[in-house]
Design a protein around this motif. Structure first.
Motif, PDB file in Angstrom:
ATOM      1  N   ALA A 197       0.822  -1.209   0.000  1.00 35.67           N
ATOM      2  CA  ALA A 197       0.000   0.000   0.000  1.00 35.67           C
ATOM      3  C   ALA A 197       0.859   1.262   0.000  1.00 35.67           C
ATOM      4  O   ALA A 197       1.748   1.426   0.838  1.00 35.67           O
ATOM      5  N   GLY A 198       0.595   2.122  -0.960  1.00 33.74           N
ATOM      6  CA  GLY A 198       1.294   3.397  -1.034  1.00 33.74           C
ATOM      7  C   GLY A 198       2.632   3.352  -1.728  1.00 33.74           C
ATOM      8  O   GLY A 198       3.246   4.408  -1.978  1.00 33.74           O
ATOM      9  N   ASN A 199       3.116   2.181  -2.068  1.00 35.62           N
ATOM     10  CA  ASN A 199       4.391   2.080  -2.764  1.00 35.62           C
ATOM     11  C   ASN A 199       4.191   2.077  -4.285  1.00 35.62           C
ATOM     12  O   ASN A 199       3.093   1.831  -4.778  1.00 35.62           O
ATOM     13  N   HIS A 200       5.270   2.352  -4.998  1.00 35.59           N
ATOM     14  CA  HIS A 200       5.196   2.512  -6.449  1.00 35.59           C
ATOM     15  C   HIS A 200       5.559   1.216  -7.165  1.00 35.59           C
ATOM     16  O   HIS A 200       6.433   0.471  -6.722  1.00 35.59           O
ATOM     17  N   VAL A 201       4.905   0.967  -8.279  1.00 31.95           N
ATOM     18  CA  VAL A 201       5.170  -0.205  -9.108  1.00 31.95           C
ATOM     19  C   VAL A 201       5.966   0.240 -10.330  1.00 31.95           C
ATOM     20  O   VAL A 201       5.573   1.178 -11.027  1.00 31.95           O
ATOM     21  N   ILE A 202       7.074  -0.434 -10.573  1.00 35.24           N
ATOM     22  CA  ILE A 202       7.961  -0.073 -11.681  1.00 35.24           C
ATOM     23  C   ILE A 202       7.760  -1.036 -12.841  1.00 35.24           C
ATOM     24  O   ILE A 202       7.780  -2.257 -12.666  1.00 35.24           O
ATOM     25  N   PHE A 216       7.940  -4.677 -10.673  1.00 35.50           N
ATOM     26  CA  PHE A 216       8.383  -4.862  -9.300  1.00 35.50           C
ATOM     27  C   PHE A 216       8.019  -3.675  -8.426  1.00 35.50           C
ATOM     28  O   PHE A 216       7.787  -2.561  -8.904  1.00 35.50           O
ATOM     29  N   THR A 217       7.964  -3.940  -7.131  1.00 36.13           N
ATOM     30  CA  THR A 217       7.658  -2.923  -6.139  1.00 36.13           C
ATOM     31  C   THR A 217       8.349  -3.300  -4.840  1.00 36.13           C
ATOM     32  O   THR A 217       9.117  -4.271  -4.791  1.00 36.13           O
ATOM     33  N   ALA A 218       8.066  -2.551  -3.779  1.00 34.09           N
ATOM     34  CA  ALA A 218       8.648  -2.834  -2.463  1.00 34.09           C
ATOM     35  C   ALA A 218       7.539  -3.181  -1.493  1.00 34.09           C
ATOM     36  O   ALA A 218       6.530  -2.479  -1.425  1.00 34.09           O
TER      37      ALA A 218
END
Length: 360
Positions: A197-202, A216-218
């Motif tokens: 939640a709230g993280n960015h997807v590359i 990918f994301t964190a």
């Protein structure tokens, strides 16, 4: 020169490093990869950039780390840091002839050197960096392929229409970017959930790693719960860790094991506070990578896999106000999702047995 080498160099210089006149460009390559380093340097010159090249050798690294004591290794390499700080772009080219050259270096020594050179790593990541692969004899042997077949494999995965790849992968980004929770299930050995939640997807298509082909994301660091069996081998410091198993509670590894070279896994997890938490969740989507080759740069992009990295989270994946997992370690490990497996995003199955819903 093989035209595939020229195409590879063009992708690196123009699409990834985006070299322009006046740019300072560091080319760091293995000795075996000299033909690609030459092609890259040629293009940098044509674009008006200033190039600095270095051809490395794992034999040199091995000799130094075996000879030096831990107090010596616990010193930053200021020369390399200065080079990366001065560089606008860094092109790194792997291509070892012997993948096990550093296999007898004590893992504790390598861990000390990693910690000491944290600022070097950050300087590299602050540049327009790209990491790629030269089809070397060592990697061909590891993949159990002939040299000709391995060359075809490498360049099929790299020399492609990356705009089309980006468009295809955007379908997964659209599902994952607004998500709160992801669940990964594979057989009865892997069942893990995490918040994104709230993280960015590359959308990795001509970003940093070449070949690209993943989304990918964190994870939110303290959100990871469950158990994962990484059923594909991972090569760490020239040795294979097999069947790595991690159990998470409140985001932290509380139990771990491996069927082979467990000591290496233990050493990684004990590097620093952040090395016991996940820094990345990646979903492979490169369909031209159709077999496991023992090379993480390719294997993590396979379309029927997911990978998770213990350690450092990439800054661009962490949303404003969210915690970023910080570590000198970033070690990717793979789960085969081709059978009896699924990826759930907020309770909805988006991939089953390696096939995405939008591919059905």
């Amino acid at each position: 020169m093989d035209p595939r080498i020229e195409t590879h160099a063009e992708i690196l210089v123009d699409d990834y490093a985006e070299v322009e006149a006046g740019d300072q460009v560091a080319v760091v390559a293995s000795q075996a990869a000299e033909p690609l380093a030459i092609a890259v340097a040629d293009l940098v010159g044509e674009r008006g950039g200033v190039v600095s090249t270095s051809l490395g050798s794992p034999r040199i690294q091995r000799a130094y780390r075996l000879a030096a004591d831990e107090a010596t290794l616990d010193q930053e390499n200021e020369i390399v840091r200065a080079k990366y700080e001065a560089a606008d772009a860094v092109v790194q080219i792997r291509g070892e002839a012997n993948l096990n050259e550093t296999g007898d270096v004590p893992p504790e020594k390598s861990a000390v050197a990693k910690r000491a050179n944290r600022a070097v790593q950050e300087a590299l990541l602050d540049s327009r960096w790209v990491l790629t692969q030269w089809p070397s004899t060592g990697h061909a042997q590891k993949a159990e392929m002939s040299m000709e077949a391995y060359e075809d494999f490498v360049w099929s995965a790299i020399n492609k229409d990356w705009d089309a790849v980006r468009e295809h992968q955007s379908q997964m980004v659209e599902r994952l970017d607004p998500a709160d929770e992801v669940r990964i299930v594979s057989g009865d050995t892997t069942d893990v959930t995490m918040s994104v939640a709230g993280n960015h997807v590359i959308n990795d298509a001509a970003e940093n790693n070449m070949p690209g082909g993943e989304v990918f994301t964190a994870p939110v660091p303290d959100s990871v719960e469950g158990e994962v069996l990484f059923d594909k081998p991972v090569l760490i410091q020239g040795r294979e860790v097999l069947d790595a198993r991690l159990v998470f509670e409140d985001g932290e590894v509380v139990e771990h094991g491996a069927s082979e070279n467990e000591d290496l896994l233990t050493s990684l997890l004990e590097t620093d506070d952040g090395s016991r938490r996940l820094g990345e969740l990646g979903i492979g989507m490169n369909r031209d990578i159709d077999r496991f080759t023992g090379n993480m740069l390719f294997d993590e992009k396979m379309g029927d896999t997911v990978h998770m990295a213990i350690g450092r989270a990439y800054g661009e994946t962490v949303g404003e106000g969210n915690e970023r997992n910080d570590s000198t370690v970033h070690e990717d490990m793979i789960v085969d999702m081709s059978e009896d497996s699924r990826i759930e995003v907020d309770g909805e199955i988006v991939q089953r047995n390696g096939t995405f819903r939008f591919e059905d």
